[in-house]
Write an enzyme that holds these catalytic residues in place. Structure first.
Site, PDB file in Angstrom:
ATOM      1  N   GLU A  98      18.317  22.073  82.222  1.00  0.00           N
ATOM      2  CA  GLU A  98      19.385  21.579  81.349  1.00  0.00           C
ATOM      3  C   GLU A  98      20.622  21.312  82.184  1.00  0.00           C
ATOM      4  O   GLU A  98      21.048  22.171  82.960  1.00  0.00           O
ATOM      5  CB  GLU A  98      19.704  22.643  80.287  1.00  0.00           C
ATOM      6  CG  GLU A  98      21.019  22.462  79.565  1.00  0.00           C
ATOM      7  CD  GLU A  98      21.501  23.735  78.879  1.00  0.00           C
ATOM      8  OE1 GLU A  98      22.720  23.836  78.615  1.00  0.00           O
ATOM      9  OE2 GLU A  98      20.688  24.635  78.598  1.00  0.00           O
ATOM     10  N   LYS A 147      18.359  29.147  70.494  1.00  0.00           N
ATOM     11  CA  LYS A 147      19.052  29.662  71.670  1.00  0.00           C
ATOM     12  C   LYS A 147      19.893  30.844  71.221  1.00  0.00           C
ATOM     13  O   LYS A 147      20.882  30.672  70.509  1.00  0.00           O
ATOM     14  CB  LYS A 147      19.927  28.556  72.258  1.00  0.00           C
ATOM     15  CG  LYS A 147      20.935  29.005  73.312  1.00  0.00           C
ATOM     16  CD  LYS A 147      21.799  27.825  73.717  1.00  0.00           C
ATOM     17  CE  LYS A 147      22.999  28.241  74.530  1.00  0.00           C
ATOM     18  NZ  LYS A 147      23.821  27.083  74.940  1.00  0.00           N
TER      19      LYS A 147
END
Length: 216
Positions: A43, A131
């Site tokens: 990411e 998350k």
């Protein structure tokens, strides 16, 4: 990327590398070094200097199928910009408007949540995985407690996750963990630390291999 593909990547790799820094060229080098070192789920945070350019250049270098995503997406505009830059998946710090926009653009979403209400909302809104952020707030014990009412939700703790915390989170059922500084070091900001990054990548890969892949 299909949501099932993101889940498979998280389940198979167990480590999501998070690149953020203040030097676009160094950040790109860090992304490429991670992939070269076998950490091939990455990411790029939009807080990185020149993040969209980093994403575009990384996508060109890595090809269309690399598991390269964009993180810290807050607005719908963030999601659109990330998609244009070549992000295959989206990561948000919370239940932001980027969650729905990214899904509408065909990007699976790792949506940020911390409380049970937020976790339930993220799942209802179609997050591919949750998350758990910041993971350091409650630690592995908190994740273990959350998994009692939410046994089928895949969790990815992020924030304050070093090697020891990664091992503990995986031991209590995290699908994967998101790791920034303890893995990337200063490579994305100061540059040059690719040898150290490769060594840390090998250590995190070994750590991940200690745990069998979960089924959910």
């Amino acid at each position: 990327m299909h949501p099932d593909d993101l889940l498979a990547a998280l389940r198979g790799r167990r480590i999501l590398a998070i690149v953020r820094g203040n030097d676009p060229d160094a950040a790109l080098d860090a992304v490429l070094a991670l992939f070269a070192s076998g950490i091939d789920l990455v990411e790029v945070s939009l807080t990185t200097a020149g993040a969209l350019d980093v994403l575009e250049r990384a996508r060109t270098a890595l090809g269309p199928y690399a598991a390269l995503g964009a993180g810290t997406l807050v607005t719908a505009a963030d999601a659109r910009a990330a998609a244009r830059a070549g992000a295959a998946f989206a990561v948000t710090p919370g239940l932001t408007e980027a969650v729905g926009e990214a899904q509408s653009l065909g990007m699976p979403v790792l949506a940020g949540a911390v409380t049970p209400t937020e976790v339930a909302s993220a799942w209802t809104e179609g997050a591919t995985a949750v998350k758990l952020f910041p993971g350091s707030l409650g630690g592995p014990g908190y994740l273990k407690a959350l998994r009692d009412p939410f046994p089928d939700i895949p969790f990815v703790p992020v924030g304050g996750v070093d090697a020891a915390a990664a091992r503990d989170f995986l031991a209590v059922g995290a699908l994967a963990v998101g790791v920034g500084g303890p893995l990337v070091g200063t490579a994305a900001s100061l540059g040059g630390d690719t040898a150290g990054l490769a060594a840390r990548a090998a250590a995190f890969r070994s750590l991940a291999e200690e745990f069998p892949c979960p089924t959910s």
